[in-house]
Design a protein around this motif. Structure first.
Motif, PDB file in Angstrom:
ATOM      1  N   UNK A   1      15.176  67.658  82.667  1.00  0.00           N
ATOM      2  CA  UNK A   1      14.995  69.053  83.086  1.00  0.00           C
ATOM      3  C   UNK A   1      14.243  69.168  84.408  1.00  0.00           C
TER       4      UNK A   1
ATOM      5  N   UNK B   1      16.312  79.403  78.504  1.00  0.00           N
ATOM      6  CA  UNK B   1      15.549  78.259  77.989  1.00  0.00           C
ATOM      7  C   UNK B   1      14.451  77.816  78.948  1.00  0.00           C
TER       8      UNK B   1
ATOM      9  N   UNK C   1      31.581  76.452  81.487  1.00  0.00           N
ATOM     10  CA  UNK C   1      30.597  75.708  82.274  1.00  0.00           C
ATOM     11  C   UNK C   1      29.554  76.691  82.813  1.00  0.00           C
TER      12      UNK C   1
ATOM     13  N   UNK D   1      22.882  79.606  80.317  1.00  0.00           N
ATOM     14  CA  UNK D   1      21.974  79.596  79.169  1.00  0.00           C
ATOM     15  C   UNK D   1      20.632  78.939  79.516  1.00  0.00           C
ATOM     16  N   UNK D   2      20.589  78.186  80.616  1.00  0.00           N
ATOM     17  CA  UNK D   2      19.318  77.594  81.045  1.00  0.00           C
ATOM     18  C   UNK D   2      18.310  78.660  81.472  1.00  0.00           C
TER      19      UNK D   2
ATOM     20  N   UNK E   1      15.720  72.873  85.355  1.00  0.00           N
ATOM     21  CA  UNK E   1      15.237  74.181  84.927  1.00  0.00           C
ATOM     22  C   UNK E   1      13.711  74.297  84.966  1.00  0.00           C
TER      23      UNK E   1
ATOM     24  N   UNK F   1      28.803  79.603  81.549  1.00  0.00           N
ATOM     25  CA  UNK F   1      27.985  80.099  80.436  1.00  0.00           C
ATOM     26  C   UNK F   1      26.929  79.065  80.038  1.00  0.00           C
ATOM     27  N   UNK F   2      27.307  77.796  80.105  1.00  0.00           N
ATOM     28  CA  UNK F   2      26.353  76.724  79.770  1.00  0.00           C
ATOM     29  C   UNK F   2      25.180  76.721  80.752  1.00  0.00           C
TER      30      UNK F   2
ATOM     31  N   UNK G   1       9.874  78.267  78.829  1.00  0.00           N
ATOM     32  CA  UNK G   1       8.839  77.572  78.055  1.00  0.00           C
ATOM     33  C   UNK G   1       8.234  76.447  78.889  1.00  0.00           C
TER      34      UNK G   1
END
Lengths: 265, 269
Positions: A208, A192, A182, A188-189, A214, A184-185, A195
């Motif tokens: 989002x 990401x 969880x 990862x944001x 994010x 790590x998930x 952008x």
């Protein structure tokens, strides 16, 4: 206020001690920071390669994308430097060593986090700050007093938001045996979030913005400096989101430390 | 051989110990694919010809998306933490146990890595592929493409293991892992075409990269899979060069491991 001063002094002391112990491993310090910088230079170079083939990404040009990227790097510094110990929480809980954090007359979250400082956050910040200055000069951003005032507030808001979301994810292991995936998930944001939100369709933009926010890691606050037109509420909401999620994170931590029953050994 | 097969089987089983992990790993992978989809959609929509007709550097949107999303899926497939594993064994001293076993350490770690990849394949890569083809509607590649892709992928997996093993061996010397391992990751990601298809790179950079082993890890299998015209001769040639790289790096890593073993110090217990 007295208490705040006490914790600040304590953190400075602990920080200094920790830096000393890490300096035993100079090679590690050097190579970790080098890698941190290289990783982000490669990320920016990838953006450059993309923009070398296409003029705009959803209406944004290369320098603007770097500006957003660098904002996200600076906003991640707090998490990287001061919150690195959250990755070890599952070990402490599963082996029982977590018990020691109950035994000092200081806030347990503070005690826990202050025990580890991640010095490669320095490389992260240097890289972000350099790219920030470079892109803002290239874009000719006018630093009005209003903007100079807004920058630290917005950065603090995003920093707090990122750190709080990761802390909440880490706290998952108070309830389940191993919440690493969880964490790590959610982690990862970070990658990401660099952008523009404009690339997404309405549904994912909403997700989002409101559910996995994010957009507030970098894009919405960075827009304050990139556009002059009316920005709407999202541009200024990151401090509110940051404070709100930090409050939630602290409450979850408190709840978690209350229900943790130890390992029985 | 049977012993190594057992190691592989055990490693696959251990992947399924924490089933909740799998769900979140799929979500992590899906998020990456989703973001890539929207980035490339945005740039292709704005190109002359639009998302349906635009061809940039010889690649359509469908080909590019298939390439980058599968690159993300392969990245997860080939992540077996061999270097981190070795670092742990070296630091704890457990590595000494392998010195007494009638098995070759490198072969043992390779079996481990294969088992890990097989577990990843079932638990994460196949679900990711379902997301890519099912949810995002990427076009299915041809049979011949898929066949050559499978061969090239086997080479990529081997190369990934070898680089992990070299980094793991370096821990004999450094006793720390994050910096060198993450450094390896960034070099591979950037120089292999794992983030952006090699065709998009500037000519000057590409002409240097083709002399390195890295493009044979991602760009070779993925360019085979996404090619619109079958070109078995060129593909076979690419796989041939890949094989040469495997042999060269295998020899180098074995020599490096033998040499580094002398450096091993384990605190007596």
């Amino acid at each position: 206020m007295n208490k705040l001063g006490f914790y600040c002094r304590l953190y400075a002391l602990l920080f200094a001690q920790y830096v000393k112990t890490r300096m035993q491993y100079r090679f590690d310090f050097f190579i970790s920071n080098l890698t941190m910088i290289a990783t982000n230079l490669a990320g920016m170079a990838s953006l450059w390669i993309l923009m070398h083939n296409f003029p705009l990404l959803a209406g944004w040009k290369y320098e603007q994308l770097i500006f957003i990227y660098s904002f996200s790097l600076m906003a991640q510094t707090l998490l990287q430097v001061c919150f690195d110990h959250i990755w070890q929480l599952r070990y402490h809980l599963n082996t029982g060593t977590f018990i020691k954090y109950y035994f000092k007359p200081i806030n347990s979250l503070f005690y826990y986090l202050s025990e580890m400082v991640d010095l490669k956050g320095i490389g992260l910040f240097v890289c972000g700050a350099a790219a920030f200055v470079w892109s803002s000069v290239r874009l000719g951003i006018v630093w009005t007093p209003m903007r100079l005032l807004a920058l630290p507030v917005l950065l603090a808001g995003s920093s707090l938001l990122i750190a709080s979301l990761l802390l909440i994810a880490a706290c998952g292991c108070f309830w389940v045996k191993d919440s690493y995936s969880i964490l790590a998930f959610i982690n990862s944001f970070r990658d990401q979030s660099r952008y523009p939100m404009d690339i997404y369709n309405t549904a994912f933009k909403a997700i989002f913005t409101f559910i996995l926010p994010m957009g507030f890691f970098a894009f919405y606050p960075a827009r304050v400096f990139l556009e002059d037109s009316a920005l709407g509420w999202t541009a200024w909401a990151s401090p509110v989101f940051g404070a709100f999620f930090f409050f939630i994170a602290v409450r979850i931590w408190e709840k978690g430390t209350k229900i943790w029953g130890g390992t029985g050994s | 051989m049977r012993a190594y097969l057992m190691i592989i089987a055990n490693c696959i089983k251990s992947t399924f110990t924490y089933r909740a992990h799998i769900l979140f790993q799929i979500l992590t992978s899906a998020l990456m694919i989703l973001v890539q989809f929207f980035i490339w959609r945005a740039v292709f929509v704005a190109s002359p010809g639009g998302i349906e007709g635009a061809v940039v550097r010889g690649m359509s949107f469908d080909q590019t998306f298939l390439y980058v999303s599968l690159a993300a899926a392969l990245g997860v497939l080939m992540r077996t933490w061999t270097d981190w594993d070795m670092n742990g064994q070296i630091r704890s001293g457990d590595i000494i146990m392998f010195m007494f076993k009638p098995a070759d350490y490198m072969k043992y770690m390779f079996s481990n890595s294969i088992g890990f990849m097989a577990g990843n394949l079932i638990s994460i890569t196949i679900p990711s592929a379902i997301v890519i083809f099912g949810f995002f509607g990427a076009p299915l590649p041809g049979v011949l493409n898929t066949l050559f892709f499978a061969f090239a992928l086997a080479g990529s997996c081997t190369l990934t293991f070898l680089f992990d093993f070299i980094i793991g061996t370096t821990c004999f010397w450094t006793m720390s892992i994050w910096g060198i391992s993450a450094g390896k990751e960034v070099i591979i990601a950037f120089l292999s075409g794992a983030l952006i298809p090699l065709g998009f790179y500037p000519e000057a950079l590409r002409s240097v990269m083709v002399w390195l082993p890295f493009p044979y890890m991602y760009n070779l299998p993925l360019s085979i899979l996404t090619a619109s015209k079958a070109n078995p001769l060129v593909w076979a040639q690419g796989i041939g060069v890949q094989l040469v790289w495997v042999i060269v790096i295998l020899a180098a890593s074995r020599a490096y491991y033998r040499y580094s073993l002398r450096k091993l110090t384990v605190n007596g217990g």
